[in-house]
Design an enzyme around this catalytic site. Structure first.
Site, PDB file in Angstrom:
ATOM      1  N   ASP A 192      45.359 -50.773  60.818  1.00 18.03           N
ATOM      2  CA  ASP A 192      46.283 -51.654  60.091  1.00 18.03           C
ATOM      3  C   ASP A 192      45.562 -52.644  59.183  1.00 18.03           C
ATOM      4  OD1 ASP A 192      48.855 -52.041  62.713  1.00 18.03           O
ATOM      5  OD2 ASP A 192      48.130 -50.298  61.602  1.00 18.03           O
ATOM      6  N   ASP A 215      46.480 -45.835  59.855  1.00 16.55           N
ATOM      7  CA  ASP A 215      47.570 -46.485  59.112  1.00 16.55           C
ATOM      8  C   ASP A 215      47.066 -47.740  58.410  1.00 16.55           C
ATOM      9  OD1 ASP A 215      49.832 -45.900  61.926  1.00 16.55           O
ATOM     10  OD2 ASP A 215      49.131 -44.540  60.367  1.00 16.55           O
TER      11      ASP A 215
END
Length: 723
Positions: A192, A215
């Site tokens: 992230d 991600d």
């Protein structure tokens, strides 16, 4: 008035550590909210952040500087001096805010010359997510207001950078608000890394670097990435996880002229295993266009959220006009097998299509941006707890190294000469850095080396910081008649025409001898290449060390020996903490030329030692003579022994002096050869202002310094401290 300060730092250090910068009050006349005119000069009216406290009225960190700004609608600029600032920072004020990090490059043009790092170590386990906590609390930089621009700042979350802890988020940035721009910035984390948090916000990222594993570009916003490098670290994971709120929301990610690749050190671990994206919501929209997708990309390109919760109903995963082994066209069957991605036939996602407007975006470099082809080397200051790079072993090769050895090694492919290994590595793609590790021995050969990309020659050494202990010698005996029609470079033990060659603990010897009017080079460079030496020795006689026009050389802790004009040419070279050894009476060390008085090129000897061989007559050696009238040479804080002539410098010849426009300078030299009283009239003792032109970043101003590996450098290049 300028004052001189020469900083010396022990231990691992970087190119411009914060502690060598002092009170700088010189200002640039750029208006708040316009493109900065300089990355190294404080804009007029800016608030200054300086970790050293040397700048009057400055703040010790970015948090304090932001707190000092008025909470009103005015545009405010913050300029950050070089250094690493350990803090979590939030920007939240009504007016426009511009934050500029010191860089030796043009502001916002790229990230490789950034000299400001904001870092913090904070992560959060999300399996399960603790009550009352959220991902953004881990972010190094956060924005909670709109109209914010960042230039040339590295944001690094130092927690869990190797991913040892699973399900553990470490954000470099949490970006809420709208009209947020990042130019030439660096975002590094693991899971992230970059959160685009605002559901209706617009963000723009240009010529920046984004590194992560899982991600690592995610969120709700409409974000446009132009000319960025996206560097992945985990096989089987996705780069993007877009979370558009619903079918009418503005959110979308567009990657335009970007490079998708593996982070340094993760090339083999991620090959053909990283997805371009997966849908955080069923309305996710992600487009890659006009980009280079290298072999890191998984052939299917895209993936579902999970097998039990695919979230594919209303997604837009699209590609247009991409290149590289990971693009759609090279993996058509796998892309079509995924079934939910689209190969566009036209560009439907231009900047103006995606953004609400473009007036808030700095478009200075828009038309000149090229798709990156490789990760550029990044620099951090020595206080930075992140180890971007460290010294490789000097006694054993890495697993991927090519090996040169006089004797066979069980279980290893070994090449018996440098020429043999050079033939082998020519097959390696130029986007790969190749390292050749050489075991001890005298390798009697002459080398002409021409390879694109970066190549490292590393010699075995028990002490890589003591070049007298080098055990790898490349030796040649060749001379060229300087009165004949032949290139002097033909005599070189190593003639490099490579794009970027780095040599560690290797001696280049030419043992031809001192025959009159014969050049015997240890090293020559050509083809506009870059060469750097670390702990090496280069020996010859006339013309030992040659830099042809357009070439750039950096030498640290390196010995160069010769007789006549033995460091010469029309290129640019910077010798730092090196030893210069004249071996003959009556010669000149340097002989340099330039095309004009404003052309690049020149020789700098910074904190070096000139120490002649035993038997050289005192007062018989010159620091340099002009190859042409635009010659430029400077000796800075260098020890000059008794071999140096009292005049210091020589004309080219009595009937052809070539001194009209020379710049032969000395600055704070010491030793018996440094006396100023009888120096040649065409030379000069440099002022602080005059010496500044010879600083490392200035002598290499046109080519930059990202090709120099400062990991091994233990001496700070001199720096003029402006006051």
């Amino acid at each position: 008035m300028l004052t001189y300060r020469l900083a010396r730092v022990l231990g691992h250090m970087s190119l411009f550590p914060s502690l060598v910068f002092g009170a700088g009050t010189t200002t640039a006349a750029s208006s708040c909210g316009t493109h900065p005119t300089s990355g190294s000069t404080v804009p007029s009216g800016a608030v200054v952040v300086d970790s050293t406290g040397s700048t009057a009225g400055s703040f010790a960190n970015l948090t304090a500087a932001l707190a000092s700004l008025p909470s009103d609608s005015t545009c405010q600029t913050v300029f950050m001096k070089p250094g690493t600032y350990i803090e979590q920072v939030s920007v939240n004020r009504p007016g426009q805010t511009v934050i500029i990090g010191y860089t030796t490059d043009s502001p916002g043009k790229g990230y490789s010359s950034n000299q400001v790092t904001v870092s913090y170590k904070r992560g959060l386990s999300v399996s399960p997510l603790p009550a009352g906590h959220s991902d953004p609390e881990t972010a190094v930089i956060s924005t909670a207001s709109s109209n914010v621009a960042f230039y040339n700042v590295n944001f690094i979350n130092t927690d869990n950078l190797d991913g040892a802890i699973a399900s553990y988020v470490t954000l470099a940035a949490s970006i809420y608000g709208s009209h947020i721009g990042f130019y030439g910035c660096n975002f590094t984390g693991w899971q992230d890394t970059l959160l685009t948090g605002s559901t209706n916000g617009y963000q723009y990222y240009e010529s920046s670097y984004i590194e992560g594993a899982i991600d690592f570009v995610w969120g709700w916003s409409a974000a446009y990435f132009k000319g960025c490098t996206i560097a992945a670290k985990k096989k089987g994971s996705a780069i993007t996880a877009h979370n558009r709120q619903d079918a009418s929301a503005t959110g979308i990610f567009v990657f335009d002229q970007c490079l998708v690749t593996a982070a340094e050190g993760y090339e083999s671990a991620t090959k053909s295993g990283v997805y371009l994206g997966r849908p955080y919501s069923q309305y996710a929209r992600v487009v890659f266009k006009d980009s280079y997708l290298d072999s890191v990309v998984q052939p299917a390109g895209w993936e579902q959220w999970s097998s039990s919760d695919p979230r594919l109903d209303d997604i837009l995963f699209a590609e247009f006009n991409n290149d590289g082994p990971g693009n759609w066209e090279n993996n058509a069957a796998a892309r079509e097998g995924f079934g939910k991605a689209t190969l566009l036939t036209s560009d439907s996602y231009t900047l103006s299509d995606v953004m609400d407007s473009t007036s808030w975006i700095d478009m200075t470099y828009w038309n000149s941006i090229s798709t990156p082809t490789k990760i550029l080397k990044r620099r951090d200051t020595p206080e930075d707890p992140v180890t971007i790079s460290s010294e490789a072993s000097s006694t054993s090769p890495a697993a991927s190294d090519y090996i040169v050895s006089k004797t066979p090694i069980e279980g290893k492919t070994v090449y018996s000469s440098f020429n043999d290994v050079i033939a082998a590595i020519q097959k390696v793609s130029s986007d790969k850095t190749v390292t050749v590790f050489a075991y001890p021995g005298v390798y009697k050969e002459q080398i002409v080396f021409n390879r694109s990309g970066t190549t490292i020659f590393r010699g075995y050494s028990g002490d890589p910081h003591d070049n007298t202990k080098n055990q790898v010698i490349i030796q040649n005996s060749a001379g060229v008649d300087t009165q004949a029609d032949q290139s002097n470079s033909d005599s070189a033990t190593l003639y490099s025409r490579a794009t970027n060659l780095q040599l560690f603990n290797i001696n280049l010897n030419n043992v031809f001898g001192k025959t009159h009017n014969y050049a015997s080079l240890g090293f020559a460079s050509g083809n506009n290449g870059f060469t750097s030496f670390y702990g090496c020795q280069v020996t010859g006689n006339q013309d030992t060390f040659d830099m042809n026009v357009g070439t750039s050389v950096f030498a640290y802790n390196t010995l160069v020996e010769g007789s006549i004009d033995f460091i010469w040419g029309a290129g640019t070279a910077y010798f730092l903490n090196s030893t210069i050894v004249p071996n003959t009476d009556g010669g000149s060390i340097a002989a340099m030329k330039r095309a004009s008085s404003t052309a690049p090129g020149g020789l700098v000897f910074d904190q070096c030692t000139v120490s002649a061989m035993k038997g050289v007559t005192p007062g018989s050696v010159f620091l340099g003579r002009p190859y042409n009238e635009y010659s430029r040479v400077a000796y800075i804080d260098t020890y000059l022994d008794e071999s140096i002539s009292p005049e210091g410098w020589s004309v080219w010849g009595k009937s052809d002096p070539r001194i009209d426009n020379v710049l032969f300078g000395e600055f704070h030299n010491t030793g018996p050869g440094a006396s100023k009283s009888t120096r040649a009239a065409f030379s000069q003792q440099l002022s602080d202002a005059g010496a500044k032109a010879f600083q490392l970043e200035n002598i290499f101003s046109s080519q930059g310094t990202s090709w120099i590996d400062m990991t091994y450098v233990k001496t700070t290049p001199f720096y003029i401290d402006p006051e």
